[in-house]
Design a protein around this motif. Structure first.
Motif, short mmCIF file in Angstrom:
data_model
loop_
_atom_site.label_atom_id
_atom_site.label_comp_id
_atom_site.label_asym_id
_atom_site.label_seq_id
_atom_site.Cartn_x
_atom_site.Cartn_y
_atom_site.Cartn_z
N PHE A 151 -19.25 -18.67 1.26
CA PHE A 151 -20.85 -18.85 1.27
C PHE A 151 -21.40 -18.93 2.14
N GLY A 152 -20.88 -19.55 3.46
CA GLY A 152 -21.69 -19.60 4.60
C GLY A 152 -22.00 -18.50 5.38
N SER A 153 -20.81 -17.30 5.36
CA SER A 153 -20.85 -16.39 6.07
C SER A 153 -22.00 -15.12 5.97
N THR A 154 -22.57 -14.92 6.88
CA THR A 154 -23.65 -14.21 7.06
C THR A 154 -23.67 -12.63 6.49
N TYR A 155 -22.73 -11.86 7.02
CA TYR A 155 -22.37 -10.72 6.45
C TYR A 155 -21.99 -10.59 4.91
N SER A 156 -21.38 -11.69 4.65
CA SER A 156 -21.22 -11.76 3.14
C SER A 156 -22.27 -11.65 2.26
N ARG B 249 -33.90 -16.11 8.10
CA ARG B 249 -32.83 -16.78 8.84
C ARG B 249 -32.72 -18.16 8.45
N PRO B 250 -31.50 -18.55 7.82
CA PRO B 250 -31.57 -20.10 7.74
C PRO B 250 -31.66 -20.81 8.92
N THR B 251 -32.13 -22.26 8.62
CA THR B 251 -32.42 -23.01 9.95
C THR B 251 -31.17 -23.80 10.28
N VAL B 252 -30.07 -23.68 9.24
CA VAL B 252 -28.70 -24.56 9.30
C VAL B 252 -27.77 -23.31 9.30
N PHE B 253 -26.92 -23.21 10.37
CA PHE B 253 -25.96 -22.30 10.36
C PHE B 253 -24.72 -22.72 11.00
N PRO B 254 -23.38 -22.58 10.47
CA PRO B 254 -23.07 -21.96 9.05
C PRO B 254 -23.47 -23.16 8.13
N ARG B 255 -23.93 -22.90 6.75
CA ARG B 255 -24.01 -23.88 5.77
C ARG B 255 -22.66 -24.19 5.17
N ASN B 256 -22.63 -25.35 4.41
CA ASN B 256 -21.42 -25.73 3.88
C ASN B 256 -21.23 -25.16 2.65
N GLY B 257 -20.41 -24.37 2.16
CA GLY B 257 -20.33 -23.68 0.88
C GLY B 257 -19.34 -24.33 0.05
N LEU B 258 -18.74 -25.46 0.34
CA LEU B 258 -17.71 -25.90 -0.32
C LEU B 258 -17.75 -26.19 -1.71
N ARG C 235 -24.49 -14.38 -6.26
CA ARG C 235 -25.86 -14.01 -5.49
C ARG C 235 -26.87 -14.73 -5.44
N ALA C 236 -27.00 -15.87 -6.52
CA ALA C 236 -27.76 -16.78 -6.63
C ALA C 236 -27.64 -17.77 -5.17
N VAL C 237 -26.32 -17.99 -5.05
CA VAL C 237 -26.12 -18.88 -3.98
C VAL C 237 -26.54 -18.44 -2.77
N TYR C 238 -26.05 -17.11 -2.14
CA TYR C 238 -26.23 -16.49 -1.15
C TYR C 238 -27.80 -16.39 -1.01
N SER C 239 -28.75 -15.98 -2.26
CA SER C 239 -29.92 -15.85 -1.85
C SER C 239 -30.69 -17.36 -1.77
N ALA C 240 -30.27 -18.42 -2.21
CA ALA C 240 -30.51 -19.81 -1.89
C ALA C 240 -30.44 -20.08 -0.27
N ASN C 241 -29.29 -19.49 0.30
CA ASN C 241 -28.96 -19.84 1.68
C ASN C 241 -29.70 -18.60 2.78
N ASP D 117 -30.21 -25.66 1.09
CA ASP D 117 -29.01 -26.43 1.60
C ASP D 117 -28.17 -25.98 0.35
N ILE D 118 -26.97 -25.20 0.51
CA ILE D 118 -26.30 -25.04 -0.66
C ILE D 118 -25.00 -25.88 -0.80
N ALA D 119 -24.88 -26.80 0.11
CA ALA D 119 -24.24 -28.23 -0.28
C ALA D 119 -24.66 -29.14 -1.02
N ASP D 120 -26.03 -29.10 -1.36
CA ASP D 120 -26.68 -29.88 -2.35
C ASP D 120 -26.50 -29.70 -3.77
N PRO D 121 -25.79 -30.63 -4.38
CA PRO D 121 -25.46 -30.32 -5.90
C PRO D 121 -26.61 -29.70 -6.63
N GLU D 122 -27.93 -30.26 -6.36
CA GLU D 122 -29.11 -30.01 -7.20
C GLU D 122 -29.35 -28.25 -6.89
N VAL D 123 -29.27 -27.87 -5.75
CA VAL D 123 -29.28 -26.30 -5.46
C VAL D 123 -28.02 -25.41 -6.35
#
Lengths: 198, 198
Positions: free
Chosen positions: A9-14, A80-89, A109-115, A121-127
């Protein structure tokens, strides 16, 4: 033939790959298995403690421009995300906890769009919860399942499987024993799935 | 618009790119500038004393299979070289010594074929001489020019120019300030040259 989509989920080309994969695969008549994994452990095995796009600045500069160009050409919203890579755990655990679920493409797709569209921040449980709901799921159930020891073990196993398959980056596509690496090889992977060596 | 083709004679993915570039560019109506450079100094700046395909075995294994697959799909003769990477210094000096010469595409393809089809040592002056002759040149004149201090300086300058343009691998294509990296991005580069952002 089934195509395995190995993504982080942190990967840009993904991101552009995830946004087009389902439609392209349906058009080609190819079934897709959505396989989240973590690049961190694989990068660490190569001696990297960060994304190679951060470790090698020329490569990073190229990638950001290239990603912007690819998204513009395909009309994929992109910031462009302000943080890279984001934590997709956490998001990857959601995928690992629901193998084969029909809503995984929507969730992914929703997670990638969020990022990469919304800079969240896709590590945030609310996101992640919002992404599960966007995919038609009850967020509390999805997050509870992501937290199970068996789910955590499943993601670790997926990452080990990726490494054992020779995967070293994302996105990667696996078709009948063949590996294709990079968003720009998705067409080749689909062609292999429908026609084999051509 | 002109497309700059930045290549290194030891580079694997530069081989299929070099073999198709001229025909594809003619078809697209794009002029090509053939720019040899050396990856060694650029890799050293990134802390690598060898090809990343040797330093990172998973990446290397993937590349060899991928190259074989690409050549098979395009009917490009291919045999995995017994030495990798081969030293392309002399051949690159030939290119640097004859900027814009109309026989450079023929010479370049001959050198790549020697390396990746015939498994020959392209550092050997006799092999380079054969390639110059295959391109219709007098080998002794070509090799004499390659040995001039001004030619050596021109290749050093080309490598420094590549680095200053943000080039970090080969093949790279530069079109109107835009960089495209990898054989699989040649079509995008040609499209950019003919249509700009699409």
């Amino acid at each position: 033939m089934t195509l395995q989509f190995w993504f982080e989920f942190g990967s840009t080309y993904s991101y552009p790959a995830a946004m087009r994969l389902e439609a392209d695969a349906v058009r080609a008549g190819v079934a897709v298995e959505w396989k989240a994994f973590l690049l961190g452990p694989i990068f660490r095995d190569q001696g990297w403690d960060d994304s190679p796009f951060n470790l090698y600045p020329a490569k990073g500069r190229y990638m950001w421009r290239d990603l912007e160009r690819i998204c513009a050409a395909r009309a994929i919203p992109y910031r462009r995300p302000t943080v890279f890579p984001r934590n997709g755990l956490l998001a990857a655990r959601v995928v690992a906890g629901h193998p084969g679920a029909p809503w995984l493409p929507d969730f992914t797709r929703a997670v990638y769009s969020a990022n990469f569209r919304d800079d969240r921040d896709i590590a945030d449980p609310e996101v992640v919860a919002t992404c599960a709901e966007a995919a038609g799921q009850r967020a509390d159930a999805v997050l509870a399942r992501a937290a199970l020891p068996a789910t955590k073990a499943a993601l670790r196993a997926a990452t080990e499987e990726a490494a054992s398959l020779g995967i070293f980056g994302a996105p990667s596509f696996r078709v009948g024993g063949e590996l294709f690496w990079g968003d720009d090889r998705l067409d080749d992977a689909l062609r292999w799935a429908t026609s084999g060596p051509s």
